[in-house]
Design an enzyme around this catalytic site. Structure first.
Site, PDB file in Angstrom:
ATOM      1  N   ARG A   1       0.802  -1.231   0.000  1.00  0.00           N
ATOM      2  CA  ARG A   1       0.000   0.000   0.000  1.00  0.00           C
ATOM      3  C   ARG A   1       0.837   1.284   0.000  1.00  0.00           C
ATOM      4  O   ARG A   1       0.318   2.369  -0.218  1.00  0.00           O
ATOM      5  CB  ARG A   1      -0.978  -0.006   1.187  1.00  0.00           C
ATOM      6  CG  ARG A   1      -2.188  -0.893   0.916  1.00  0.00           C
ATOM      7  CD  ARG A   1      -3.177  -0.845   2.054  1.00  0.00           C
ATOM      8  NE  ARG A   1      -2.699  -1.561   3.229  1.00  0.00           N
ATOM      9  CZ  ARG A   1      -3.169  -1.377   4.448  1.00  0.00           C
ATOM     10  NH1 ARG A   1      -4.114  -0.482   4.673  1.00  0.00           N
ATOM     11  NH2 ARG A   1      -2.687  -2.066   5.463  1.00  0.00           N
TER      12      ARG A   1
ATOM     13  N   ASN B   1       1.017   2.519   6.675  1.00  0.00           N
ATOM     14  CA  ASN B   1       0.718   1.635   5.549  1.00  0.00           C
ATOM     15  C   ASN B   1       0.751   2.355   4.213  1.00  0.00           C
ATOM     16  O   ASN B   1       0.998   1.756   3.186  1.00  0.00           O
ATOM     17  CB  ASN B   1      -0.652   0.985   5.740  1.00  0.00           C
ATOM     18  CG  ASN B   1      -0.643   0.054   6.942  1.00  0.00           C
ATOM     19  OD1 ASN B   1       0.190  -0.839   7.034  1.00  0.00           O
ATOM     20  ND2 ASN B   1      -1.513   0.298   7.891  1.00  0.00           N
TER      21      ASN B   1
ATOM     22  N   ARG C   1      23.067  25.340   4.291  1.00  0.00           N
ATOM     23  CA  ARG C   1      23.170  23.987   3.752  1.00  0.00           C
ATOM     24  C   ARG C   1      24.541  23.438   4.122  1.00  0.00           C
ATOM     25  O   ARG C   1      25.535  23.934   3.669  1.00  0.00           O
ATOM     26  CB  ARG C   1      23.029  24.124   2.236  1.00  0.00           C
ATOM     27  CG  ARG C   1      23.130  22.886   1.429  1.00  0.00           C
ATOM     28  CD  ARG C   1      22.674  23.185   0.006  1.00  0.00           C
ATOM     29  NE  ARG C   1      23.534  24.102  -0.721  1.00  0.00           N
ATOM     30  CZ  ARG C   1      24.652  23.732  -1.362  1.00  0.00           C
ATOM     31  NH1 ARG C   1      25.052  22.501  -1.335  1.00  0.00           N
ATOM     32  NH2 ARG C   1      25.376  24.619  -2.025  1.00  0.00           N
TER      33      ARG C   1
ATOM     34  N   ALA D   1      24.773  43.475  -0.638  1.00  0.00           N
ATOM     35  CA  ALA D   1      23.751  42.743  -1.391  1.00  0.00           C
ATOM     36  C   ALA D   1      24.316  42.252  -2.712  1.00  0.00           C
ATOM     37  O   ALA D   1      25.068  42.959  -3.376  1.00  0.00           O
ATOM     38  CB  ALA D   1      22.560  43.652  -1.652  1.00  0.00           C
TER      39      ALA D   1
HETATM   40  C1  UD1 Z   1      -3.108  -6.827  13.989  1.00  0.00           C
HETATM   41  C2  UD1 Z   1      -3.981  -7.474  15.068  1.00  0.00           C
HETATM   42  C3  UD1 Z   1      -5.110  -6.533  15.445  1.00  0.00           C
HETATM   43  C4  UD1 Z   1      -4.539  -5.199  15.909  1.00  0.00           C
HETATM   44  C5  UD1 Z   1      -3.609  -4.624  14.859  1.00  0.00           C
HETATM   45  C6  UD1 Z   1      -2.889  -3.397  15.378  1.00  0.00           C
HETATM   46  C7  UD1 Z   1      -3.828  -9.810  14.487  1.00  0.00           C
HETATM   47  C8  UD1 Z   1      -4.535 -10.998  13.980  1.00  0.00           C
HETATM   48  N1  UD1 Z   1      -4.518  -8.694  14.560  1.00  0.00           N
HETATM   49  O1  UD1 Z   1      -3.914  -6.601  12.860  1.00  0.00           O
HETATM   50  O2  UD1 Z   1      -5.890  -7.097  16.475  1.00  0.00           O
HETATM   51  O3  UD1 Z   1      -5.590  -4.299  16.191  1.00  0.00           O
HETATM   52  O4  UD1 Z   1      -2.593  -5.585  14.488  1.00  0.00           O
HETATM   53  O5  UD1 Z   1      -2.211  -2.756  14.338  1.00  0.00           O
HETATM   54  O6  UD1 Z   1      -2.676  -9.890  14.849  1.00  0.00           O
HETATM   55  N2  UD1 Z   1       3.089  -8.927   9.819  1.00  0.00           N
HETATM   56  C9  UD1 Z   1       4.036  -9.855   9.479  1.00  0.00           C
HETATM   57  N3  UD1 Z   1       3.648 -10.954   8.780  1.00  0.00           N
HETATM   58  C10 UD1 Z   1       2.362 -11.168   8.411  1.00  0.00           C
HETATM   59  C11 UD1 Z   1       1.397 -10.193   8.761  1.00  0.00           C
HETATM   60  C12 UD1 Z   1       1.793  -9.088   9.474  1.00  0.00           C
HETATM   61  O7  UD1 Z   1       5.219  -9.693   9.791  1.00  0.00           O
HETATM   62  O8  UD1 Z   1       2.091 -12.203   7.783  1.00  0.00           O
HETATM   63  C13 UD1 Z   1       3.517  -7.708  10.568  1.00  0.00           C
HETATM   64  C14 UD1 Z   1       3.289  -6.447   9.794  1.00  0.00           C
HETATM   65  O9  UD1 Z   1       4.437  -6.090   9.048  1.00  0.00           O
HETATM   66  C15 UD1 Z   1       3.004  -5.434  10.891  1.00  0.00           C
HETATM   67  C16 UD1 Z   1       2.395  -6.277  12.006  1.00  0.00           C
HETATM   68  O10 UD1 Z   1       2.732  -7.610  11.733  1.00  0.00           O
HETATM   69  O11 UD1 Z   1       4.167  -4.829  11.352  1.00  0.00           O
HETATM   70  C17 UD1 Z   1       0.877  -6.097  12.090  1.00  0.00           C
HETATM   71  O12 UD1 Z   1       0.324  -6.497  10.869  1.00  0.00           O
HETATM   72  P1  UD1 Z   1      -0.987  -5.829  10.273  1.00  0.00           P
HETATM   73  O13 UD1 Z   1      -1.329  -6.525   8.995  1.00  0.00           O
HETATM   74  O14 UD1 Z   1      -0.832  -4.364  10.271  1.00  0.00           O
HETATM   75  O15 UD1 Z   1      -2.032  -6.175  11.413  1.00  0.00           O
HETATM   76  P2  UD1 Z   1      -3.397  -6.937  11.369  1.00  0.00           P
HETATM   77  O16 UD1 Z   1      -3.175  -8.416  11.262  1.00  0.00           O
HETATM   78  O17 UD1 Z   1      -4.300  -6.292  10.423  1.00  0.00           O
END
Ligand code: UD1
Ligand code: CA
Length: 455
Positions: free
Chosen positions: A18, A231, A325, A372
């Site tokens: 994104r 994101n 700078r 100047a």
């Molecule tokens: C997750 C939580 C949600 C919480 C939210 C807060 C779960 C199932 N849900 O949501 O309850 O409110 O975070 O932001 O955990 N990531 C990985 N590998 C993956 C998926 C994610 O490393 O396969 C990492 C992402 O890079 C990020 C973090 O985990 O730094 C959170 O992932 P994101 O997709 O933002 O969270 P959600 O699963 O939507």
């Protein structure tokens, strides 16, 4: 506190699509350092014995080389969810680790003080797991916190899996947790992908720990500010505004700096400013910059110390429309005014460059005045050369100084001169044709023109 046996696992293997960028999201610059480095620093402030960062396979080498031995890189082969990323991180855990803090790689606004308070609560109670929750006005698509009638934590329900009623809940999951190793080992099997998105949820483990009568505690903060994940580029700019504003508030409240218009002022994380200095609107100060007391900076000033420190001593005036700078020193009481650009330049005490000048690779002595339109020609197309202007020198307007050249103490240059040779002390250097006045020339000229028009 029990910190010495704690590991931090930072989940950073999300795809980052994104951001619509050709660069990896975790290394996108936020507040002068990669997004991920902001969070690694927060983790390090907890003095853990291990920092493990879970990244996707294509960025493993880039991330590892950026942080070298500050982190242990772990790879999540496919983005199958936070639970799967957590498992990948656990594979790198040292045997001696007794507790694990989990953070997200894209939430740089979490404050060290919050993490301190969170862990203090965890380590001072016999709980096996804990999480940071937030009370927010708009819970968006965050996971919701379900509590029983007594107010105890029950579980986290993801937005996708939640009923209409559950979506009304305004307490959300930050995605930051603390676990005892024992609880992780007992309950790891509970993580599954049996849910609306088919992802492995790290949150499952909390429900399992809670059901096992192992109390899960929560640390609740107000508002979304500290847990905003980056994101999109819009998130990046919103987060930068928050971070910048925290700094401006601290400069004003803790350091006595007056920032006239915070909404148009950017001050980076490596800038220090002394008391009673005023920062006027539309001013951008970044990189390694030190500003003394009682200065006036702005409006419309750009000071960039990211490629070499800028030092501004006390009682200086910079602006409006000034650009400093790299590698500049503005000494006590000196002034750089309207449309003046400086680079690799020292302006000694009480000297002034008030208007429309370029001063590069130059040293300007005390009490000198730069007229100047003065330009130091420091570049011959191949190399840079230095200009030395000593104390009490008066540089006439529109002087072109072709470096290398030295203009010694107390001398003058005539307006409009091109100075290519050294000037001895107390001399006048003048380089221009003598002025001729042709009497009545204009009248004759007009006459000849009007005759031609008539014919
Ligand atoms: C997750 C939580 C949600 C919480 C939210 C807060 C779960 C199932 N849900 O949501 O309850 O409110 O975070 O932001 O955990 N990531 C990985 N590998 C993956 C998926 C994610 O490393 O396969 C990492 C992402 O890079 C990020 C973090 O985990 O730094 C959170 O992932 P994101 O997709 O933002 O969270 P959600 O699963 O939507
Ligand atoms: Ca000339």
């Amino acid at each position: 506190m029990n910190h010495h046996r704690m590991a931090c696992i930072i989940l950073a293997a999300g795809s980052g699509t994104r951001m619509k960028s050709s660069h990896p999201k975790v290394l996108t610059i936020f507040d002068e350092k990669p997004i991920l480095e902001n969070i690694v620093e927060k983790a390090e402030s907890m003095q853990p014995s291990q920092v493990i960062v879970v990244v996707s396979p294509q960025y493993k080498d880039l991330v590892q080389s950026h942080f070298s031995n500050r982190i242990h890189g772990a790879v999540q082969k496919e983005p199958l969810g936070t639970g799967d990323a957590f498992l990948a991180g656990l594979e790198k855990l040292d045997d001696s680790i007794q507790s694990v803090m989990v953070l997200c790689g894209d939430t740089p606004l979490i404050q060290s003080s919050t993490l301190q308070a969170f862990s203090q609560l965890f380590f001072s109670t016999p709980t096996k797991a804990s999480l940071i929750t937030a009370l927010v006005a708009d819970p968006k698509r965050y996971g919701r916190i379900l509590r029983n009638p007594l107010g105890s934590f029950v579980k986290i329900i993801e937005w996708k899996d939640a009923s209409e009623e559950e979506r009304e809940i305004s307490e959300i999951n930050s995605g930051m947790y603390l676990f005892s190793r024992e609880a992780i080992e007992t309950h790891l099997h509970s993580i599954n992908n049996n849910n609306a998105s088919g992802e492995f949820y790290i949150t499952d483990i909390l429900e399992s720990i809670q059901q096992d009568q192992d109390h899960v505690s929560t640390y609740t903060i107000q508002g979304e500010e500290e847990i905003i994940g980056i994101n999109t580029k819009a998130d990046l700019s919103q987060a930068l505004q928050i971070s910048n504003n925290r700094r401006l508030q601290s400069l004003m409240v803790d350091h006595g700096v007056y920032i006239v218009d915070p909404s148009s002022t950017r001050i980076g994380p490596h800038v220090s400013i002394g008391r009673d200095t005023d920062i006027k609107p539309n001013t951008w100060i970044e990189g390694d910059v030190e500003i003394g007391e009682d200065c006036s900076i702005g409006p419309f000033v750009c000071i960039r110390g990211d490629q070499g420190k800028i030092l501004i001593e006390s009682h200086c005036t910079i602006g409006p429309f000034t650009s400093l700078r790299k590698n500049c020193i503005i000494r006590h009481g000196a002034k750089a005014g309207t449309f003046v650009e400086m680079k690799n330049c020292e302006l000694k005490p009480n000297s002034k460059a008030n208007h429309l000048s370029y001063l590069g690779d130059a040293v300007i002595g005390e009490r000198s005045n730069i007229g100047a339109g003065t330009i130091t020609c420091n570049y011959d197309g191949f190399e840079k050369h230095r200009t030395i202007i000593e104390d009490d020198v008066f540089i006439g307007s529109d002087t072109i100084i072709v470096a290398p050249v030295t203009i010694e103490k107390g001398s003058f240059t005539g307006a409009g001169s091109v100075i290519t040779q050294n000037v001895p002390p107390n001399a006048l250097a003048i380089e221009r044709n003598e002025q001729k006045n042709k009497e009545n020339w204009a009248e004759k000229y007009r006459e000849s023109k009007s005759k031609r028009r008539q014919s």
